[in-house]
Motif scaffolding. Structure first.
Motif, PDB file in Angstrom:
ATOM      1  N   ASP A 215       9.128  -1.860  11.729  1.00 13.33           N
ATOM      2  CA  ASP A 215       8.548  -0.841  10.851  1.00 13.33           C
ATOM      3  C   ASP A 215       7.289  -1.425  10.210  1.00 13.33           C
ATOM      4  O   ASP A 215       7.365  -2.341   9.394  1.00 13.33           O
ATOM      5  CB  ASP A 215       9.587  -0.452   9.781  1.00 13.33           C
ATOM      6  CG  ASP A 215       9.062   0.616   8.829  1.00 13.33           C
ATOM      7  OD1 ASP A 215       7.856   0.895   8.838  1.00 13.33           O
ATOM      8  OD2 ASP A 215       9.880   1.167   8.073  1.00 13.33           O
ATOM      9  N   TYR A 218       3.141  -0.437   6.384  1.00 19.06           N
ATOM     10  CA  TYR A 218       2.055  -0.933   5.518  1.00 19.06           C
ATOM     11  C   TYR A 218       1.032  -1.723   6.312  1.00 19.06           C
ATOM     12  O   TYR A 218       0.488  -2.727   5.840  1.00 19.06           O
ATOM     13  CB  TYR A 218       2.654  -1.746   4.343  1.00 19.06           C
ATOM     14  CG  TYR A 218       3.545  -0.854   3.534  1.00 19.06           C
ATOM     15  CD1 TYR A 218       2.991   0.070   2.658  1.00 19.06           C
ATOM     16  CD2 TYR A 218       4.923  -0.832   3.723  1.00 19.06           C
ATOM     17  CE1 TYR A 218       3.790   0.972   1.978  1.00 19.06           C
ATOM     18  CE2 TYR A 218       5.728   0.067   3.040  1.00 19.06           C
ATOM     19  CZ  TYR A 218       5.146   0.958   2.171  1.00 19.06           C
ATOM     20  OH  TYR A 218       5.925   1.863   1.501  1.00 19.06           O
ATOM     21  N   SER A 246       2.568   4.666  10.190  1.00 23.38           N
ATOM     22  CA  SER A 246       2.602   5.876   9.379  1.00 23.38           C
ATOM     23  C   SER A 246       1.208   6.221   8.875  1.00 23.38           C
ATOM     24  O   SER A 246       0.418   5.323   8.560  1.00 23.38           O
ATOM     25  CB  SER A 246       3.530   5.611   8.193  1.00 23.38           C
ATOM     26  OG  SER A 246       3.461   6.661   7.289  1.00 23.38           O
ATOM     27  N   SER A 248       1.042   7.854   6.163  1.00 27.55           N
ATOM     28  CA  SER A 248       1.327   8.133   4.748  1.00 27.55           C
ATOM     29  C   SER A 248       0.521   7.270   3.785  1.00 27.55           C
ATOM     30  O   SER A 248      -0.087   7.776   2.849  1.00 27.55           O
ATOM     31  CB  SER A 248       2.817   7.955   4.471  1.00 27.55           C
ATOM     32  OG  SER A 248       3.554   8.894   5.207  1.00 27.55           O
TER      33      SER A 248
END
Ligand SMILES: Cc1ncc(COP(=O)(O)O)c(C=O)c1O
Length: 409
Positions: A215, A218, A246, A248
């Motif tokens: 993951d 960041y 991501s 985001s």
């Protein structure tokens, strides 16, 4: 009035999956926060990792432009539109020097959280053992728990104990673990790794026949000129690994729900299959605007990095002056703060409540990220510098009232 034969029948606790999902640890703190706000208190909210910024104007313009097209309102493609998969492949090539086939090695997800959860559904059988970091972002464990897996914790800190725990897990767990989750920069600890770590990890995974799910939410929030690395930079990593990224945080698009999984074609195909049954992809104008974000000017990425770096410095300096020493995070949008030693006995949940009540500052209790998060709170740098200074002043007042002063800390 009609009779209500099932009035007192509560079924929730009997649902197999709901039984496996304890109430969110953060719910209690969130309820307290909402109550304090309703009572007119000015809470500095450093609890949730919800970015406070907005995307670049050209991204919003693209969203509006495509939304005006009457042909853009039907179902989209569950694996993501081709242009966006190509844009993501372009990002990996540009940023990490990694080649990806947009057809077989890239899938667009409704945020990386959805991708992780659905990949867990796709590749986990009940009883499978999954190695997940502790403390970790909740989906790293609960995505698999929902899918029926058993979690075996490994440390988050990538030191010698980490490697020992991986080897012990393979030697002593039945059935043998089949999946390992890694998340660097870590949420919640902000710890990072270098390429040598991933080289060793890929070799370990191949030897032990374990899939790696990385993951990299960041990817662009790194400081001190030390760019974050991707596991896919390791030659042959695609044989065993997929990686989630991501939009985001990088592009301040958290509410848009766009992320990606890239890497191993078998895992990508499995995720695509499950998604094809569950969703029709993000709204096409959102995907088109995400292309604009990835392919267009990248100033916002650097701007966000500078913004969080400055906040980090303000947070660490002002809290130290308040009597609370917090290690300076090298990456992510979080500081992982040990409880002030004099108040450690409270535990992270009680300390969080006390901060909320007496300092009007909301943070996230470390124990909410797993048992090894006890003794810490996570501070999200999602308010501006002035608000961070305000938080530090309030914290100082609270710590002094508890007998902790700046020079003793
Ligand atoms: C480590 C980590 N992974 C995934 C996510 C979820 O990101 P997304 O918005 O892409 O679902 C977050 C969000 O905070 C995160 O911290």
């Amino acid at each position: 009035m009609a009779s209500r034969p099932y009035k007192d029948f509560t079924v929730n606790d009997d649902f197999y999956r709901i039984r496996r999902l304890p109430p969110y640890v953060f719910a209690e703190v969130n309820a307290m926060k909402a109550a304090a706000r309703a009572a007119g208190e000015d809470i500095v909210d450093l609890g949730m990792g919800n970015p406070d910024g907005a995307p670049a104007q050209h991204v919003i313009d693209k969203l509006c432009e495509v939304a005006r097209d009457p042909n853009a309102h039907g179902y989209s493609a569950s694996k993501g539109i081709k242009g966006l998969r190509k844009a993501q492949a372009g990002y990996y090539q540009r940023r990490f020097g990694v080649d990806l086939d947009p057809e077989s090695e890239v899938v667009v997800t409704l945020g990386s959280k959805e991708g992780l959860a659905n990949l867990a559904q796709a590749i986990t059988a009940p009883g499978d053992v999954v190695l997940a970091p502790n403390p970790s972002y909740p989906i790293h464990t609960f995505g698999f728990i929902i899918a029926g897996a058993t979690i075996r914790s490994v440390p988050t800190t990538p030191n010698d104990a980490y490697w020992e725990s991986l080897d012990r897990a393979m030697a002593f767990t039945v059935p043998r673990p089949s999946i390992l989750i890694v998340n660097y920069p870590s949420n919640p600890t902000a710890e990072t790794v270098d390429l040598a770590f991933y080289e060793r990890l890929v070799a370990w995974a191949k030897e032990n026949k374990v899939w790696i799910l990385s993951d990299l939410a960041y990817s662009e929030l790194y400081y001190d000129d030390n760019p974050t690395v991707s596991i896919l930079q390791v030659p042959g990593a695609k044989d065993v690994a997929v990686e989630f990224t991501s939009m985001s945080k990088t592009f301040s698009m958290a509410g848009w729900r766009v992320g990606f999984a890239v890497g191993n074609p078998r895992l990508i195909a499995a995720l695509k299959r499950v998604k094809s049954y569950l969703d029709y992809g993000a709204f096409t104008p959102i995907q088109a605007a995400a292309c604009a974000a990835l392919n267009g000017p990248q100033d916002i990425v650097e701007k966000n990095r500078q913004l969080y770096r400055k906040r980090r410095d303000v947070l660490v300096e002002s809290f130290a002056r308040a009597g609370w020493d917090i290690p300076s995070p090298k990456a992510s949008m979080f500081a992982w703060a040990p409880l002030p030693p004099a108040l450690k006995h409270m535990g992270s949940l009680e300390f969080t409540k006390q901060l909320l009540i007496h300092a009007e500052v909301a943070v996230a209790p470390g124990v909410g990220y797993g048992e090894d998060g006890e003794g810490y709170v996570r501070i999200a740098m999602v308010e501006n510098e002035q608000r961070l200074r305000q938080a530090a002043r309030n914290v100082k007042r609270y710590l002094q009232s508890m007998g902790v002063n700046a020079s003793a800390a």
